[in-house]
Design an enzyme around this catalytic site. Structure first.
Site, PDB file in Angstrom:
ATOM      1  N   LYS A  63       1.521   7.688   6.391  1.00 59.24           N
ATOM      2  CA  LYS A  63       0.468   6.978   5.748  1.00 59.24           C
ATOM      3  C   LYS A  63      -0.558   7.650   6.079  1.00 59.24           C
ATOM      4  O   LYS A  63      -0.986   8.440   6.914  1.00 59.24           O
ATOM      5  CB  LYS A  63       0.300   5.654   6.854  1.00 59.24           C
ATOM      6  CG  LYS A  63       1.428   4.574   6.704  1.00 59.24           C
ATOM      7  CD  LYS A  63       1.278   3.302   7.593  1.00 59.24           C
ATOM      8  CE  LYS A  63       2.456   2.265   7.388  1.00 59.24           C
ATOM      9  NZ  LYS A  63       2.019   0.995   7.900  1.00 59.24           N
ATOM     10  N   GLU A  77      11.560  -7.529  13.530  1.00 58.26           N
ATOM     11  CA  GLU A  77      12.581  -6.846  13.309  1.00 58.26           C
ATOM     12  C   GLU A  77      13.469  -6.607  14.670  1.00 58.26           C
ATOM     13  O   GLU A  77      12.842  -6.392  15.547  1.00 58.26           O
ATOM     14  CB  GLU A  77      12.796  -5.643  12.560  1.00 58.26           C
ATOM     15  CG  GLU A  77      12.110  -5.805  11.013  1.00 58.26           C
ATOM     16  CD  GLU A  77      12.620  -4.719  10.072  1.00 58.26           C
ATOM     17  OE1 GLU A  77      13.189  -3.809  10.395  1.00 58.26           O
ATOM     18  OE2 GLU A  77      11.768  -4.692   9.003  1.00 58.26           O
ATOM     19  N   GLU A 133      -4.730  -0.572   5.201  1.00 56.60           N
ATOM     20  CA  GLU A 133      -3.948  -0.060   6.553  1.00 56.60           C
ATOM     21  C   GLU A 133      -4.745   1.468   6.923  1.00 56.60           C
ATOM     22  O   GLU A 133      -5.327   2.092   6.198  1.00 56.60           O
ATOM     23  CB  GLU A 133      -2.656   0.298   6.078  1.00 56.60           C
ATOM     24  CG  GLU A 133      -1.630  -0.791   5.846  1.00 56.60           C
ATOM     25  CD  GLU A 133      -0.343  -0.780   5.516  1.00 56.60           C
ATOM     26  OE1 GLU A 133      -0.042   0.494   5.557  1.00 56.60           O
ATOM     27  OE2 GLU A 133       0.368  -1.719   5.653  1.00 56.60           O
ATOM     28  N   GLN A 170       0.825  -1.111   0.068  1.00 51.15           N
ATOM     29  CA  GLN A 170      -0.018   0.032   0.022  1.00 51.15           C
ATOM     30  C   GLN A 170       1.040   1.199  -0.257  1.00 51.15           C
ATOM     31  O   GLN A 170       1.994   1.275   0.282  1.00 51.15           O
ATOM     32  CB  GLN A 170      -0.881  -0.057   1.269  1.00 51.15           C
ATOM     33  CG  GLN A 170      -1.717  -1.189   1.182  1.00 51.15           C
ATOM     34  CD  GLN A 170      -2.985  -1.240   2.276  1.00 51.15           C
ATOM     35  OE1 GLN A 170      -3.348  -0.340   2.500  1.00 51.15           O
ATOM     36  NE2 GLN A 170      -3.333  -2.424   3.019  1.00 51.15           N
ATOM     37  N   ASP A 188      -1.740  -9.352  11.135  1.00 44.45           N
ATOM     38  CA  ASP A 188      -0.709  -9.320  10.044  1.00 44.45           C
ATOM     39  C   ASP A 188       0.883  -9.149  10.561  1.00 44.45           C
ATOM     40  O   ASP A 188       1.490  -8.346   9.825  1.00 44.45           O
ATOM     41  CB  ASP A 188      -1.179  -7.851   9.219  1.00 44.45           C
ATOM     42  CG  ASP A 188      -0.578  -7.882   7.827  1.00 44.45           C
ATOM     43  OD1 ASP A 188      -0.112  -8.888   7.188  1.00 44.45           O
ATOM     44  OD2 ASP A 188       0.087  -6.867   7.327  1.00 44.45           O
ATOM     45  N   ALA A 200       5.238   8.558  11.453  1.00 42.28           N
ATOM     46  CA  ALA A 200       5.970   7.989  12.530  1.00 42.28           C
ATOM     47  C   ALA A 200       7.682   8.347  12.193  1.00 42.28           C
ATOM     48  O   ALA A 200       7.969   8.265  11.200  1.00 42.28           O
ATOM     49  CB  ALA A 200       5.954   6.722  12.169  1.00 42.28           C
ATOM     50  N   ALA A 201       8.325   8.596  13.423  1.00 48.30           N
ATOM     51  CA  ALA A 201       9.631   8.905  13.137  1.00 48.30           C
ATOM     52  C   ALA A 201      10.387   7.776  12.816  1.00 48.30           C
ATOM     53  O   ALA A 201      10.350   6.757  13.010  1.00 48.30           O
ATOM     54  CB  ALA A 201      10.121   9.196  14.637  1.00 48.30           C
ATOM     55  N   LEU A 242      13.589   5.409  11.972  1.00 52.38           N
ATOM     56  CA  LEU A 242      14.517   4.786  12.708  1.00 52.38           C
ATOM     57  C   LEU A 242      15.880   5.001  12.174  1.00 52.38           C
ATOM     58  O   LEU A 242      15.912   5.467  10.835  1.00 52.38           O
ATOM     59  CB  LEU A 242      14.333   3.083  12.769  1.00 52.38           C
ATOM     60  CG  LEU A 242      13.239   2.474  13.510  1.00 52.38           C
ATOM     61  CD1 LEU A 242      13.157   1.184  13.426  1.00 52.38           C
ATOM     62  CD2 LEU A 242      13.524   3.143  15.188  1.00 52.38           C
TER      63      LEU A 242
END
Length: 544
Positions: free
Chosen positions: A238, A416, A259, A222, A411, A342-343, A345
């Site tokens: 998003k 990670e 989503e 998506q 889902d 979202a920050a 990484l």
């Protein structure tokens, strides 16, 4: 000619008479219509007022928490006086009085929930000293001095410096932007520490900082964008694709669901309330589709997908595996678009991550079942395989399972970890956009790992017990936490049925663990990571 003139004069006089009659009729009707006052209701008090901050820091004993859950005395007196005044109003004014009363009740309820949230974060279970963080336990380290020859090789420097600020950072923490402080605070045990003062600044940056670049992120099923800020910070974007209250169609498979931007925001808040701190900070934001995406993008493929809908809304759809077409376009209203940011990484070149296939991964087939769905003793074989045969990996996985069950997220096919820390580290709870799809149905299969393995971390177990008490009810503290997000001003990020589902699902998790404790000895079920709180592990002890 004379007859034609006579006929025209007659028609004009008739039309004039009809027009005058209609104007008189409209005037009479307008005089009969009841007019409501136009004064808007007073805005609710800000969550950061000194009075509320004082209440939030009240002692969290049983009596103290009960006091926090009640409205203050002056609020009760104001409400009583308002009720007496409302009774004296004529019938026409009682409707407005009822609206004011509902607003006062909502404000007082939110103040109570915010106090519960502050008391929860002040609780000893959230302030237990963790393992000492050594230099080797830091994900990134600040070089004391960068050589001139190395300055041009920094990975984050854009080819085009237009819109970006001049870098004036040094080894001092005070010179670092919020996103860099976040990266430097990541340790072996968590993404950010409890009560991290940098979180407010970072979330504020995500919600308000000027956007200088927007490009589509490759991969995935998506549409997702990577947003850049003037201080070189980046965020995962998003967009809103459906209304908050829309439930997932029961005939859709979990891998066919959209989503949700509000799910990403709510997942971050829930992860922090559970005490995990394994989801990067997320904030909601209203974005101007033209000014903050179309006009600043350098992604030609993305730029070609913008169009104006028949009703004048600006839309775009990008390029991805499934839902990137004109039929699934993302549209502003007409240019304003809700989204989660979202920050990001640290770059993979600086902090590589390893992707692990979940042992309880679903088959992602419409007809086949996974092995764990047919073998009740499946966990025994998992425990014999690395990294689940040693350390805390199994109970770390159970934390993620509990989070997913509370959110209704089916889902989770992979997770990670940071490669720098090997197998002895926490799991990253990323990509939660398919959570909070259904509130009317719980998915017990998500809890299969907990049911089959009967293993849970003691600190997690105690916090779940705490969140099941009226003083710290999960739905209440979740409502309070979400109210601090900028998009709460538009509408609540989670509808009340979703909040009620959190309490219901929490109760199911507690029952599952209690059932395990009856089947096995408690020491075999609970992994003791808090030996000094062992005496408080009794499920009947609700006043922890």
């Amino acid at each position: 000619m004379w007859r034609t003139r006579h006929r025209s004069r007659t028609i004009c006089l008739s039309l004039a008479f009809v027009t005058v009659f209609l104007h008189l009729l409209l005037a009479l009707v307008s005089l009969c219509v009841h007019r409501q006052p136009c004064d808007p209701p007073p805005p609710p008090p800000s969550p950061g007022t000194p009075t509320q901050r004082g209440l939030a820091r009240t002692t969290h004993t049983a009596a103290g928490v009960r006091a926090l859950a009640e409205p203050p005395t002056d609020a009760k007196q104001r409400r009583s006086s308002q009720e007496d005044a409302d009774k004296a109003l004529p019938v026409k004014g009682r409707k407005n009085a009822t609206s004011r009363k509902e607003l006062v009740n909502k404000t007082e309820s939110l103040e109570s929930d915010l106090s519960k949230l502050e008391a929860l974060f002040d609780h000893p279970l959230y302030n237990t000293p963790g393992p000492a963080v050594t230099a080797d336990d830091r994900l990134l380290k600040v070089k004391p001095k960068v050589k001139t020859s190395e300055k041009s090789s920094l990975m984050w420097v854009s080819a085009s410096q237009e819109g970006y600020e001049d870098v004036a950072w040094n080894s001092s923490r005070e010179s670092h932007p919020p996103w860099l402080r976040f990266h430097l605070a990541i340790s072996r045990w968590q993404l950010y520490p409890h009560r991290d003062p940098n979180m407010d600044a970072l979330v504020q940056e995500l919600a308000t900082h000027r956007i200088v670049s927007a490009v589509q992120k490759s991969g995935g099923t998506q549409l997702k964008l990577v947003i850049s800020f003037p201080n070189y910070g980046q965020a995962m974007f998003k967009p809103m694709k459906q209304q908050r209250d829309d439930e997932t169609n029961y005939n859709l498979f979990y891998f066919s669901d959209f989503e949700r931007h509000n799910a990403e925001i709510a997942a971050f808040h829930l992860d922090r309330i559970l005490g995990f701190r394994r989801i990067p900070p997320v904030s909601g934001r209203l974005v101007d589709v033209v000014k903050e995406i179309k006009d600043v993008t350098t992604d030609r493929k993305l730029a070609r997908t913008f169009f104006t809908s028949p009703v004048g809304n600006v839309c775009f759809y990008g390029q991805c595996s499934y839902y990137c077409s004109t039929e699934h376009a993302v549209c502003g209203r007409p240019r304003a678009l809700e989204a989660s940011l979202a920050a990001m990484l640290p770059d993979l070149s600086l902090a590589p991550r390893r992707s692990w296939r979940s042992p309880w991964r679903r088959s992602y087939s419409r007809s086949k079942l996974a092995k764990w769905e047919t073998d009740p003793d499946y966990c025994s074989s998992v425990k014999k395989v690395a990294p689940y045969d040693r350390g805390t990996r199994l109970v770390d996985f159970m934390d993620m399972i509990i989070l997913d069950y509370l959110m209704g997220n089916m889902d989770r096919h992979h997770y990670e970890t940071f490669e720098n820390f090997g197998n002895d580290t926490f799991l990253l709870h990323l990509d939660n956009g398919r959570a909070f799809g259904r509130h009317s149905k719980d998915e017990p299969s998500i809890l299969a790992p907990l049911k089959q393995c009967c293993r849970i971390r003691r600190s997690t177990w105690l916090r779940l017990l705490l969140l099941s008490t009226p003083q710290y009810r999960l739905s209440d503290v979740m409502r309070a936490s979400l109210s601090r997000d900028p998009l709460h001003r538009v509408a609540p990020l989670l509808a009340e049925p979703h909040l009620a589902a959190l309490d219901r699902r929490l109760n199911a998790v507690l029952k599952t663990v209690s059932r395990c404790q009856k089947q096995q000895r408690g020491e075999e079920v609970v992994y003791d990571d808090l030996p000094h709180l062992k005496s408080n592990s009794d499920p009947k002890n609700k006043g922890i």
